[in-house]
Design an enzyme around this catalytic site. Structure first.
Site, PDB file in Angstrom:
ATOM      1  N   ASN A 285      -1.917   1.917   5.873  1.00  0.00           N
ATOM      2  CA  ASN A 285      -1.043   0.804   5.471  1.00  0.00           C
ATOM      3  C   ASN A 285      -0.802  -0.037   6.717  1.00  0.00           C
ATOM      4  O   ASN A 285      -0.616   0.512   7.801  1.00  0.00           O
ATOM      5  CB  ASN A 285       0.329   1.305   4.987  1.00  0.00           C
ATOM      6  N   GLY A 286      -0.763  -1.353   6.555  1.00  0.00           N
ATOM      7  CA  GLY A 286      -0.512  -2.216   7.716  1.00  0.00           C
ATOM      8  C   GLY A 286      -1.722  -3.086   7.996  1.00  0.00           C
ATOM      9  O   GLY A 286      -2.626  -3.205   7.168  1.00  0.00           O
TER      10      GLY A 286
ATOM     11  N   GLU B  78      18.662 -17.195  -7.525  1.00  0.00           N
ATOM     12  CA  GLU B  78      18.231 -15.855  -7.931  1.00  0.00           C
ATOM     13  C   GLU B  78      17.715 -15.856  -9.376  1.00  0.00           C
ATOM     14  O   GLU B  78      16.714 -15.216  -9.687  1.00  0.00           O
ATOM     15  CB  GLU B  78      19.392 -14.869  -7.738  1.00  0.00           C
TER      16      GLU B  78
ATOM     17  N   ARG C 128       5.354  -0.131  -5.922  1.00  0.00           N
ATOM     18  CA  ARG C 128       5.309  -0.928  -4.691  1.00  0.00           C
ATOM     19  C   ARG C 128       4.340  -2.105  -4.822  1.00  0.00           C
ATOM     20  O   ARG C 128       4.386  -3.023  -4.019  1.00  0.00           O
ATOM     21  CB  ARG C 128       4.879  -0.040  -3.520  1.00  0.00           C
TER      22      ARG C 128
ATOM     23  N   LYS D 277      13.973 -14.735 -10.380  1.00  0.00           N
ATOM     24  CA  LYS D 277      13.700 -13.664 -11.361  1.00  0.00           C
ATOM     25  C   LYS D 277      12.703 -14.152 -12.397  1.00  0.00           C
ATOM     26  O   LYS D 277      11.745 -13.475 -12.727  1.00  0.00           O
ATOM     27  CB  LYS D 277      14.966 -13.220 -12.079  1.00  0.00           C
TER      28      LYS D 277
ATOM     29  N   TRP E  67      -2.988  -2.696  -1.408  1.00  0.00           N
ATOM     30  CA  TRP E  67      -2.568  -4.078  -1.727  1.00  0.00           C
ATOM     31  C   TRP E  67      -3.356  -4.959  -0.757  1.00  0.00           C
ATOM     32  O   TRP E  67      -3.128  -4.914   0.453  1.00  0.00           O
ATOM     33  CB  TRP E  67      -1.061  -4.205  -1.524  1.00  0.00           C
TER      34      TRP E  67
ATOM     35  N   HIS F  16      19.780 -36.080  -6.510  1.00  0.00           N
ATOM     36  CA  HIS F  16      19.018 -36.532  -5.340  1.00  0.00           C
ATOM     37  C   HIS F  16      17.517 -36.291  -5.497  1.00  0.00           C
ATOM     38  O   HIS F  16      16.778 -36.368  -4.521  1.00  0.00           O
ATOM     39  CB  HIS F  16      19.536 -35.825  -4.079  1.00  0.00           C
TER      40      HIS F  16
ATOM     41  N   CYS G 179       0.818  -1.224   0.000  1.00  0.00           N
ATOM     42  CA  CYS G 179       0.000   0.000   0.000  1.00  0.00           C
ATOM     43  C   CYS G 179       0.849   1.272   0.000  1.00  0.00           C
ATOM     44  O   CYS G 179       1.963   1.287   0.514  1.00  0.00           O
ATOM     45  CB  CYS G 179      -0.879   0.034   1.236  1.00  0.00           C
TER      46      CYS G 179
ATOM     47  N   LYS H  98       6.716  -4.308  -3.947  1.00  0.00           N
ATOM     48  CA  LYS H  98       8.136  -3.972  -3.913  1.00  0.00           C
ATOM     49  C   LYS H  98       8.685  -4.081  -2.504  1.00  0.00           C
ATOM     50  O   LYS H  98       9.737  -4.646  -2.284  1.00  0.00           O
ATOM     51  CB  LYS H  98       8.349  -2.562  -4.467  1.00  0.00           C
TER      52      LYS H  98
ATOM     53  N   GLU I 135       9.071 -14.776 -10.871  1.00  0.00           N
ATOM     54  CA  GLU I 135       8.273 -13.639 -10.416  1.00  0.00           C
ATOM     55  C   GLU I 135       7.783 -12.752 -11.547  1.00  0.00           C
ATOM     56  O   GLU I 135       6.721 -12.151 -11.420  1.00  0.00           O
ATOM     57  CB  GLU I 135       8.948 -12.846  -9.286  1.00  0.00           C
TER      58      GLU I 135
END
Ligand code: M6R
Length: 610
Positions: free
Chosen positions: A100-101, A483, A27, A487, A74, A506, A2, A605, A490
């Site tokens: 926000n929160g 990584e 964000r 990438k 969000w 394995h 948010c 973000k 996402e």
């Protein structure tokens, strides 16, 4: 996650708020809203979807006022929808609140308010707070006191901005666990969850701390704690230029940020390398070096991409500084009752410096007496401010949700810390100087990889329709495999897994057939021959192979479908080079699939909630 923007001053707040919300889009969010109050009217406009949708509605209505707040939401409690979007209102639609929160005790608060006759329109936790403030206003408290009393009843996290028709000369802003900053202008003031939203208007900012509440007028502001103690806040000057927030002619922020890397890597080490002594100069750690060196062990804690950088840090510090290192997911560490004490150093790595899990883990480590160090990108962020010491990575604003340049800069800073510790222990002057020499050449080497962008794009075309990917690497390239896979998943929504190459046999080897692309990161290091054996194992099962190899390697080329070559560097700096083609590969695949690269679905973000 948010975003909050608030304005009070002489100008029309509407374009200022809309522009501020656009600067917070990176964000991640799913709905947006704006609320204005002027002498004649109180008006709220909300919509599901993008700020551009909100903008159309706002301009159709010809909204105008000197006081307003705007929000990007969000979803946490309740689906993304117009009714759940913020601002939330009191019963008579004279009070607007953005938040926000998460209000954790919202259900019990709601029960009490329902008994008083309050009605709820949305499924959100936030609406409870709007009615709770209204409850205190009805008891004849000022807006400031009403907000303060309400916040004293709240459990959870908040960054809020509130405006009220009864007191149209102010915005009330408060923070606990969710960042909030005041922007101080000339006969105008701002409230925002991120300095990016106000940097076009002022560089003077006040960071609110947890438990602080501010009464913001157009020409002054006053601050107290939620417990009613007066506090005097310092005004900071932000050193950021507005053009750092633009795409600079690139199609996406992510591409710009990948291409920025020669410069961002240089900035992470600028002024920090002392070649003659083979040491780095890290002002933020001054006075703490001995404590770090003498600590029983070093713990690196982070989330996501920053956690991958931490893994690289573990390999570096153990190999060159000879200190025991552990890497922790901050989200696990915070609830695990970890065995940490004053003899430990915990390094928290966070691009945003606001990740809720990392911040909570830091609070826990502090409580246990450990030395807490922050490695952050965002100057003035909570982790940067609340750690005992720290090093900024100076990568510049990273807007694309998928972290790219922050990762390479985090590794640069971890290399600097490694060098600092190693030189105080066993590393010789020539070895220290050798690392510095290699660090200085990184920018031109990254540049040479970026020049292969078109070639990497042509490889991406060949893999764009794949449904799964495996990324394999060993040693310093194992975190790069993780990584690279992150990438890809996402931003392209393709399922991808990263593994240490030797682990393939394995389990994951069962997945390999001619539909499974495998990306090997196979630079010339001590495990090169072993990785070649793994390549052969995939080849024998007809897997398609793309390999990241060193320039001059013509052995692997003959065994695989495609290669991308990167220059050789010092072993511990390898990830800074090998990750770059993987960033570009993920980027091009996502673009070819027509996806929103900069704001991938469901992602934020900076993850400021649990
Ligand atoms: O701001 P932080 O470095 O603390 O963020 C941690 C993760 O949320 C972040 O790295 C996330 O994994 C990115 N989307 C990766 O691209």
């Amino acid at each position: 996650m948010c975003g909050i923007v608030g304005y009070i001053g002489d100008k029309n707040c509407v374009p200022i708020i809309i522009e501020g919300l656009k600067r917070l889009e990176y964000r991640g969010y799913d709905s947006a809203g704006i609320g204005i109050i002027n002498g004649k009217e109180c008006k709220v406009i909300k919509t599901k979807g993008k700020v551009s949708e909100l903008e159309k509605l706002v301009y159709k209505e010809k909204l105008e006022s000197n006081l307003g707040i705007g929000h990007t939401r969000w979803a946490t409690h309740g689906e993304p929808s117009t009714v759940n979007a913020h601002p939330h209102l009191n019963k008579d639609k004279t009070l607007f609140l953005i938040h926000n929160g998460i209000i954790e005790n919202y259900l019990s608060l709601k029960k009490g308010l329902l008994k008083e006759g309050y009605e709820f329109l949305s499924e959100t936790d936030t609406e409870v707070l709007a009615h709770l403030i209204d409850h205190y206003l009805k008891l004849k408290h000022s807006l400031f006191q009403a907000v303060r009393y309400a916040l004293n009843e709240v459990e959870g996290t908040y960054g809020i901005a509130v405006i009220y028709k009864g007191e149209p000369d102010k915005i009330i802003a408060a923070r606990k666990g969710s960042p909030l900053v005041l922007g101080i202008g000339d006969n105008e003031n701002f409230v925002a969850s991120d300095v990016n939203a106000l940097i076009a208007h002022t560089k003077k900012v006040v960071y609110l701390e947890d438990g602080e509440i501010a009464e913001v007028y157009k020409d002054k502001f006053e601050t107290k704690t939620v417990a009613d103690e007066t506090i005097i806040k310092e005004i900071h000057q932000v050193d950021m230029k507005i053009d750092e927030l633009s795409k600079g002619g690139f199609a996406h922020y992510m591409l710009k940020e990948i291409m920025d890397q020669p410069e961002s890597i240089y900035n992470s080490m600028r002024g920090r390398l002392v070649y003659d002594e083979g040491v780095p100069k890290l002002g933020g750690l001054q006075g703490f070096e001995e404590r770090i060196i003498n600590s029983r062990r070093i713990i690196l804690a982070a989330c996501g991409t920053s956690w991958h950088a931490a893994l690289v840090g573990e390999y570096m510090i153990e190999q060159f500084a000879g200190k025991a290192v552990e890497v922790e997911y901050a989200s696990e560490m915070r609830y695990r009752n970890p065995i940490i004490d004053k003899d430990d150093t915990v390094i928290f790595i966070s691009q945003s410096g606001e990740t809720a899990d990392t911040l909570a883990a830091m609070k826990e480590a502090k409580k246990k007496g450990a030395l807490c160090i922050g490695i952050c990108n965002v100057v003035g962020s909570t982790i940067a401010r609340e750690s005992d010491a720290g090093v900024y990575i100076h990568a510049g604003p990273e807007i694309g949700v998928a972290s790219t340049k922050a990762f390479t800069s985090q590794i640069v800073v971890l290399a600097l810390i490694t060098l600092l510790l190693a030189r105080k222990r066993n590393l010789s002057l020539p070895e220290g100087q050798d690392i510095i020499k290699h660090m200085k050449k990184l920018t031109e080497k990254v540049d040479s990889i970026l020049k292969q962008n078109d070639y990497i794009k042509s490889i991406a075309e060949k893999y764009v329709n794949s449904k799964n990917f495996l990324y394999l690497g060993r040693g310093y390239n194992f975190p790069v495999a993780l990584e690279g896979a992150l990438k890809l998943k996402e931003i392209s929504y393709i399922h991808a897994e990263g593994y240490p190459a030797a682990e393939m046999k394995h389990g994951p080897i069962a997945l390999i057939d001619d539909n499974m692309p495998v990306v090997f990161i196979a630079t010339k290091d001590s495990v090169y021959d072993k990785v070649i054996s793994n390549i052969q194992e995939v080849r024998a099962r007809k897997g398609r192979i793309l390999a990241i190899v060193n320039e001059g390697d013509d052995q692997i080329e003959t065994m695989v479908d495609h290669v991308i070559k990167v220059p050789k560097t010092h072993n511990m700096l390898t990830p800074i080079l090998t990750v770059v083609p993987l960033q570009l590969l993920a980027y091009h695949i996502a673009v070819m699939k027509g996806l929103n690269v900069d704001q991938p679905r469901n992602l934020a973000k900076s993850v400021t909630v649990e």
